[in-house]
Design a protein around this motif. Structure first.
Motif, PDB file in Angstrom:
ATOM      1  N   VAL A 162      16.854 -37.580 -18.170  1.00 27.04           N
ATOM      2  CA  VAL A 162      15.714 -36.981 -18.875  1.00 27.04           C
ATOM      3  C   VAL A 162      14.406 -37.752 -18.666  1.00 27.04           C
ATOM      4  O   VAL A 162      13.322 -37.217 -18.811  1.00 27.04           O
ATOM      5  CB  VAL A 162      16.052 -36.839 -20.377  1.00 27.04           C
ATOM      6  CG1 VAL A 162      16.086 -38.199 -21.047  1.00 27.04           C
ATOM      7  CG2 VAL A 162      15.089 -35.921 -21.095  1.00 27.04           C
ATOM      8  N   HIS A 163      14.505 -39.001 -18.337  1.00 30.09           N
ATOM      9  CA  HIS A 163      13.334 -39.866 -18.113  1.00 30.09           C
ATOM     10  C   HIS A 163      12.236 -39.677 -19.169  1.00 30.09           C
ATOM     11  O   HIS A 163      11.143 -39.162 -18.905  1.00 30.09           O
ATOM     12  CB  HIS A 163      12.753 -39.671 -16.713  1.00 30.09           C
ATOM     13  CG  HIS A 163      11.884 -40.833 -16.301  1.00 30.09           C
ATOM     14  ND1 HIS A 163      12.391 -42.051 -15.954  1.00 30.09           N
ATOM     15  CD2 HIS A 163      10.549 -40.967 -16.230  1.00 30.09           C
ATOM     16  CE1 HIS A 163      11.411 -42.883 -15.677  1.00 30.09           C
ATOM     17  NE2 HIS A 163      10.267 -42.253 -15.841  1.00 30.09           N
ATOM     18  N   LEU A 164      12.569 -40.149 -20.366  1.00 30.20           N
ATOM     19  CA  LEU A 164      11.633 -40.072 -21.498  1.00 30.20           C
ATOM     20  C   LEU A 164      10.344 -40.827 -21.225  1.00 30.20           C
ATOM     21  O   LEU A 164      10.371 -41.910 -20.652  1.00 30.20           O
ATOM     22  CB  LEU A 164      12.270 -40.750 -22.725  1.00 30.20           C
ATOM     23  CG  LEU A 164      13.499 -40.148 -23.343  1.00 30.20           C
ATOM     24  CD1 LEU A 164      14.075 -41.128 -24.367  1.00 30.20           C
ATOM     25  CD2 LEU A 164      13.116 -38.838 -24.011  1.00 30.20           C
ATOM     26  N   GLY A 165       9.259 -40.252 -21.692  1.00 27.97           N
ATOM     27  CA  GLY A 165       7.997 -40.985 -21.684  1.00 27.97           C
ATOM     28  C   GLY A 165       7.942 -41.821 -22.951  1.00 27.97           C
ATOM     29  O   GLY A 165       7.593 -41.320 -24.018  1.00 27.97           O
ATOM     30  N   ASP A 166       8.349 -43.084 -22.850  1.00 30.45           N
ATOM     31  CA  ASP A 166       8.460 -43.889 -24.070  1.00 30.45           C
ATOM     32  C   ASP A 166       7.850 -45.273 -23.872  1.00 30.45           C
ATOM     33  O   ASP A 166       8.281 -46.241 -24.471  1.00 30.45           O
ATOM     34  CB  ASP A 166       9.928 -44.024 -24.484  1.00 30.45           C
ATOM     35  CG  ASP A 166      10.757 -44.700 -23.399  1.00 30.45           C
ATOM     36  OD1 ASP A 166      10.208 -45.035 -22.323  1.00 30.45           O
ATOM     37  OD2 ASP A 166      11.965 -44.900 -23.610  1.00 30.45           O
ATOM     38  N   THR A 331       6.481 -48.132 -13.912  1.00 31.23           N
ATOM     39  CA  THR A 331       7.767 -47.770 -14.514  1.00 31.23           C
ATOM     40  C   THR A 331       8.563 -46.867 -13.567  1.00 31.23           C
ATOM     41  O   THR A 331       9.780 -46.976 -13.482  1.00 31.23           O
ATOM     42  CB  THR A 331       7.608 -47.071 -15.883  1.00 31.23           C
ATOM     43  OG1 THR A 331       6.679 -46.000 -15.765  1.00 31.23           O
ATOM     44  CG2 THR A 331       7.147 -48.048 -16.939  1.00 31.23           C
ATOM     45  N   ASP A 332       7.870 -45.998 -12.828  1.00 34.51           N
ATOM     46  CA  ASP A 332       8.619 -45.138 -11.908  1.00 34.51           C
ATOM     47  C   ASP A 332       9.257 -45.957 -10.789  1.00 34.51           C
ATOM     48  O   ASP A 332      10.383 -45.678 -10.369  1.00 34.51           O
ATOM     49  CB  ASP A 332       7.727 -44.025 -11.344  1.00 34.51           C
ATOM     50  CG  ASP A 332       7.958 -42.708 -12.087  1.00 34.51           C
ATOM     51  OD1 ASP A 332       9.101 -42.469 -12.509  1.00 34.51           O
ATOM     52  OD2 ASP A 332       6.999 -41.929 -12.257  1.00 34.51           O
ATOM     53  N   LEU A 333       8.538 -46.960 -10.304  1.00 34.79           N
ATOM     54  CA  LEU A 333       9.115 -47.809  -9.252  1.00 34.79           C
ATOM     55  C   LEU A 333      10.282 -48.629  -9.790  1.00 34.79           C
ATOM     56  O   LEU A 333      11.347 -48.693  -9.165  1.00 34.79           O
ATOM     57  CB  LEU A 333       8.034 -48.733  -8.675  1.00 34.79           C
ATOM     58  CG  LEU A 333       7.063 -48.035  -7.722  1.00 34.79           C
ATOM     59  CD1 LEU A 333       5.789 -48.858  -7.533  1.00 34.79           C
ATOM     60  CD2 LEU A 333       7.730 -47.767  -6.372  1.00 34.79           C
ATOM     61  N   ARG A 355       0.837 -31.063 -10.377  1.00 40.96           N
ATOM     62  CA  ARG A 355      -0.388 -31.857 -10.467  1.00 40.96           C
ATOM     63  C   ARG A 355      -0.113 -33.356 -10.381  1.00 40.96           C
ATOM     64  O   ARG A 355      -1.029 -34.151 -10.235  1.00 40.96           O
ATOM     65  CB  ARG A 355      -1.134 -31.515 -11.769  1.00 40.96           C
ATOM     66  CG  ARG A 355      -1.819 -30.151 -11.670  1.00 40.96           C
ATOM     67  CD  ARG A 355      -2.330 -29.692 -12.999  1.00 40.96           C
ATOM     68  NE  ARG A 355      -1.224 -29.374 -13.903  1.00 40.96           N
ATOM     69  CZ  ARG A 355      -1.375 -28.744 -15.068  1.00 40.96           C
ATOM     70  NH1 ARG A 355      -2.588 -28.391 -15.467  1.00 40.96           N
ATOM     71  NH2 ARG A 355      -0.340 -28.475 -15.833  1.00 40.96           N
ATOM     72  N   GLN A 356       1.157 -33.723 -10.466  1.00 45.81           N
ATOM     73  CA  GLN A 356       1.493 -35.148 -10.327  1.00 45.81           C
ATOM     74  C   GLN A 356       1.895 -35.508  -8.900  1.00 45.81           C
ATOM     75  O   GLN A 356       2.459 -36.578  -8.653  1.00 45.81           O
ATOM     76  CB  GLN A 356       2.609 -35.522 -11.299  1.00 45.81           C
ATOM     77  CG  GLN A 356       2.174 -35.424 -12.747  1.00 45.81           C
ATOM     78  CD  GLN A 356       3.174 -36.066 -13.707  1.00 45.81           C
ATOM     79  OE1 GLN A 356       3.972 -36.915 -13.338  1.00 45.81           O
ATOM     80  NE2 GLN A 356       3.124 -35.645 -14.963  1.00 45.81           N
ATOM     81  N   GLU A 357       1.601 -34.640  -7.970  1.00 41.30           N
ATOM     82  CA  GLU A 357       2.063 -34.877  -6.600  1.00 41.30           C
ATOM     83  C   GLU A 357       1.576 -36.206  -6.016  1.00 41.30           C
ATOM     84  O   GLU A 357       2.356 -36.954  -5.415  1.00 41.30           O
ATOM     85  CB  GLU A 357       1.641 -33.727  -5.685  1.00 41.30           C
ATOM     86  CG  GLU A 357       2.203 -33.920  -4.292  1.00 41.30           C
ATOM     87  CD  GLU A 357       1.969 -32.733  -3.380  1.00 41.30           C
ATOM     88  OE1 GLU A 357       1.123 -31.880  -3.720  1.00 41.30           O
ATOM     89  OE2 GLU A 357       2.629 -32.683  -2.334  1.00 41.30           O
TER      90      GLU A 357
END
Ligand code: ARG
Length: 591
Positions: A162-166, A331-333, A355-357
Motif C-alpha cells: 500500500v505504501h502509506l504516505g506517513d 523514501t522511495d529510493l 503527474r508524478q512521472e
C-alpha cells in the motif's frame, strides 16, 4: 492450453513450408472483416517481397497444400484466397466445440502457467495517513488491485504494497497541532521516561480534522510552520514521544483505511509506509557519497540523473534537503533498498497518478545508477490519468470540495438501489446488498474500461446503467445466465454434466469469442491493460445476449442440442466470472 490462433496457425505454417516458403508467414490472426471470415492469414503479402512473387500466387499455392492435408476437414470449414493475396478462413464448429471442451476441463480455462513465473511487487493505493481517502486515491486502488489479480491469474507471484504516505511534514503538522491542543500529554515531555498510553489521544474523526486545520494554519502562521518542520525533523531523528505518536496515528488511520479499502474489495499484502524506509536512509546516503554519486549542490545532496538522449531537462535527484531532511525521492529510493533485500522482485510496478512521472524517472534512474536496483529487476511506472466530473474538471463535490471516497461509494449505491427497486419488487434488505455489489461494478468497470493513462469522466448515470458498456450490464448478463441455469437445475437437469457441442450458426460467434479467453488474459497482463479485459467481456456479453435473444435455450426440443447450449452457458458464465474477479468485483444472484 495452446491459444486457438496457434492451433489454427499450425497447419497454415506447415502449408507455407511445404510450398517452399518461410513457415512463420503462416500465422493466422483474427479477421478484420468478420462479415467475410473468422480468421485470416496475411503471410502471402509479407512473402511477396521476400520471394518476389505475386501474393495471390503464393496464397494459391499454400491453399492447395492446405487442402491436401488429411486434417483439413477437421479444422477448416472454408478457406478462400482473395485479392491481393489474403487467405480467408472459417473454422468448423466441431473444432471450436472441442477447443471449448478442453477449456472447461481446466481450472483457469486454458490459461497456462508461465514457463518462468515472476515475482512482481505492485506499489498501489498510496493513501496518506490522517487524511481521509478521497477520490484521487480511487484509481490507484482500482487499477492496482486489478493488475494484482490479473498477474496472479496468469500465474505470477504478486505482492501488493500500500505504501502509506506517513513521513514528512504532514506528520510534523499533526504533532504540532496536537501539542497546541494538549500540551500536557506525555509525548511532548522530553524528560518523560515511562511507557506511553496504549490508547491513542484522538479518534479517527479528530485526526481527520486535525490535519487540515494544521495544514491551513501553517500557510498563514510562519512560526507555526517552523515548529511543524522542527517536529518533523525531530520525529525523523527518532524522538521517542513523537515516534509513539506516529504509531498512534498509524494505528488509527490504518484501521480506517482498511475499512474503506474493504468496501472497494481492495486488499494489500503489505501495509508498509514511507516511514519504514527511514532506517535504510543513513546507509544509503553514505553509499551514495562514498561511491561518488551524490554531491552537494546549494547545500542539498543530489545525484545527477540526466542522460544524453533526454529531450527534456531531467533535474538532479534530490537525496537530502539542506537541513538534512529526507524527501519523497529519498523514501522511495530507500523503500527500494528493503524491497530488493527482502523480496528480490523481478519487477516493481508503481500505479500512481501520471503527474508524478518525473519523480519516478528520477527515482528509477537514481536507483539503477547507484546500484540499488540491479539489471534483473524491472522498474515500471504505470501513470494513470485524472478522474474528472461531468464538467471535464477534476471530480469535486457539489460544493466544490474534495470528495471523500466514502461519499462517492454511498452515492453510487444509492443510485443503484433506486434502480433495483424501480426494476422489480424485492426485499429491501436484499436490494441494499445487491446495490452494493452492483454499485462496485459500476465504479470499477467505469474506471477500468478506459485506458489507464487517459483521463475519464465519472458519469454516475452512465456507469450505473444496465445497458451499454457498463459493469451493471455485464452483471446483468451473468445474472441472466445464472437464472437460466437455475431453471435448468430446477427441471432436474445437471448443467455440469452437459457436454459442449457445435450448435451451428446460432452459437458460432459466441463460441469463437469464448475461445479467445487465454490469449486476452495473457495479453492484458503483458500490456498491463485491464481495459482489454473489459473490452473482451463487453463483446462476450453482447454475443451471449444476441444468442439468447435468437435462440430457445430451455425450450429446445432436441435434448442433445439443449445440453450443448447449457454447456455453452456454463462456460460463458465461468469466463465472465473469471474476468470480473480479475477486475475486482463480483456478481449477485439476482438483480
Ligand atoms: N502517497 C502518494 C500520494 O498521495 C502516493 C504514493 C505512490 N507510491 C510511491 N511509491 N511513491 O501522492
Amino acid at each position: 492450453m495452446r491459444k486457438i490462433l496457434d492451433v489454427i496457425s499450425e497447419p497454415l505454417m506447415e502449408a507455407f513450408q511445404e510450398a517452399g516458403y518461410d513457415a512463420a508467414l503462416g500465422k493466422a490472426v483474427l479477421s478484420n472483416r468478420p462479415d467475410l471470415c473468422e480468421y485470416q492469414c496475411n503471410g502471402s503479402m509479407a512473402g511477396a517481397k521476400q520471394y518476389r512473387k505475386a501474393p495471390f500466387v503464393i496464397a494459391a499455392e499454400v491453399e492447395e497444400k492446405l487442402r491436401a492435408r488429411a486434417d483439413f476437414g477437421d479444422v477448416f470449414e472454408e478457406v478462400s484466397v482473395v485479392k491481393p493475396g489474403f487467405i480467408n478462413i472459417k473454422v468448423k464448429g466441431v473444432f471450436v466445440a472441442k477447443y471449448l471442451a478442453g477449456m472447461m476441463e481446466e481450472e483457469k480455462l486454458g490459461v497456462e502457467k508461465p514457463a518462468a513465473p515472476k515475482r512482481i511487487l505492485i506499489d498501489y493505493g498510496g493513501p496518506n495517513v490522517a487524511k481521509p481517502l478521497h477520490v484521487g486515491h480511487l484509481r490507484s486502488a482500482i487499477i492496482g488491485e486489478s493488475l494484482k489479480r490479473l498477474g496472479r491469474f496468469v500465474g505470477h507471484e504478486v505482492i501488493g504494497d500500500v505504501h502509506l504516505g506517513d513521513w514528512g511534514l504532514q506528520m510534523g503538522l499533526i504533532i504540532t497541532e496536537l501539542r497546541e491542543r494538549k500540551p500536557e500529554l506525555p509525548y511532548f515531555d522530553e524528560s518523560y521516561e515511562g511507557a506511553y498510553p496504549e490508547e491513542a489521544p484522538f479518534t479517527i474523526s479528530e485526526l481527520e480534522e486535525i490535519y487540515p486545520t494544521a495544514s491551513a494554519r501553517s500557510k498563514e502562521d510562519e512560526a507555526y510552520k517552523e515548529r511543524a518542520m522542527e517536529a518533523t525533523g525531530e520525529l525523523q531523528r527518532g524522538r521517542r514521544g513523537y515516534q509513539a505518536l506516529l504509531r498512534h496515528i498509524l494505528d488509527v488511520s490504518v484501521t480506517d483505511l482498511k475499512r474503506n479499502y474493504q468496501r472497494l474489495d481492495v486488499s494489500f499484502d503489505l501495509w508498509k509506509g514511507e516511514s519504514d524506509a527511514d532506517p535504510y536512509i543513513p546507509d544509503m546516503v553514505r553509499m551514495m557519497r562514498e561511491k561518488g554519486y551524490a554531491y552537494e549542490s546549494d547545500g542539498a545532496l543530489v545525484v545527477d540523473v540526466k542522460e544524453e538522449s533526454d529531450t527534456k531537462e531531467i533535474p538532479p535527484c534530490m537525496i537530502l534537503k539542506s537541513d538534512g531532511a529526507a524527501l519523497y525521492t529519498t523514501t522511495d529510493l530507500a523503500t527500494l533498498v528493503w524491497r530488493m533485500k527482502d523480496y528480490h522482485p523481478d519487477e516493481v510496478l508503481y500505479v500512481v497518478d501520471k503527474r508524478q512521472e518525473l519523480h519516478f524517472i528520477q527515482v528509477f534512474r537514481c536507483a539503477r545508477k547507484t546500484g540499488i536496483v540491479g539489471e534483473d529487476t524491472k522498474l515500471t511506472f504505470l501513470g494513470f490519468g485524472t478522474m474528472n466530473g461531468r464538467d471535464g474538471k477534476p471530480f469535486k463535490t457539489r460544493e466544490g470540495g474534495v470528495m471523500r471516497l466514502e461519499s462517492l461509494i454511498d452515492g453510487i449505491n444509492e443510485e443503484m438501489y433506486r434502480k433495483i427497486v424501480e426494476n422489480h419488487e424485492t426485499d429491501k434488505e436484499e436490494a441494499r446488498q445487491t446495490a452494493q455489489v452492483v454499485g462496485l461494478s459500476a465504479i470499477k468497470y467505469g474506471d477500468l474500461s478506459n485506458q489507464a493513462s487517459k483521463d475519464y469522466i465519472f458519469d454516475t448515470d452512465r456507469f450505473t446503467s444496465f445497458e451499454g458498456n457498463t459493469g451493471p450490464y455485464i452483471l446483468y448478463t451473468i445474472v441472466r445466465i445464472k437464472s437460466i441455469l437455475n431453471r435448468y437445475k430446477d427441471g432436474g437437469g445437471d448443467a455440469d454434466a452437459c457436454g459442449m457441442r457445435d450448435g451451428g450458426a446460432a452459437t458460432k460467434p459466441l463460441m469463437l469469442e469464448l475461445a479467445r479467453f487465454n490469449e486476452v488474459m495473457e495479453n492484458a497482463f503483458e500490456e498491463k491493460a485491464p481495459h482489454k479485459v473489459c473490452a473482451y467481456i463487453y463483446n462476450l456479453a453482447n454475443e451471449f445476449n444476441h444468442f439468447y435473444h435468437e435462440t430457445k435455450i430451455l425450450g429446445e426440443e432436441d435434448p442433445q442440442k439443449r445440453e450443448g447450449y447449457i454447456a455453452l452457458l456454463v462456460l460463458t458464465r465461468r469466463v465472465l466470472e473469471s474476468c470480473i474477479h480479475v477486475l475486482g468485483f463480483s456478481a449477485p444472484e439476482r438483480m
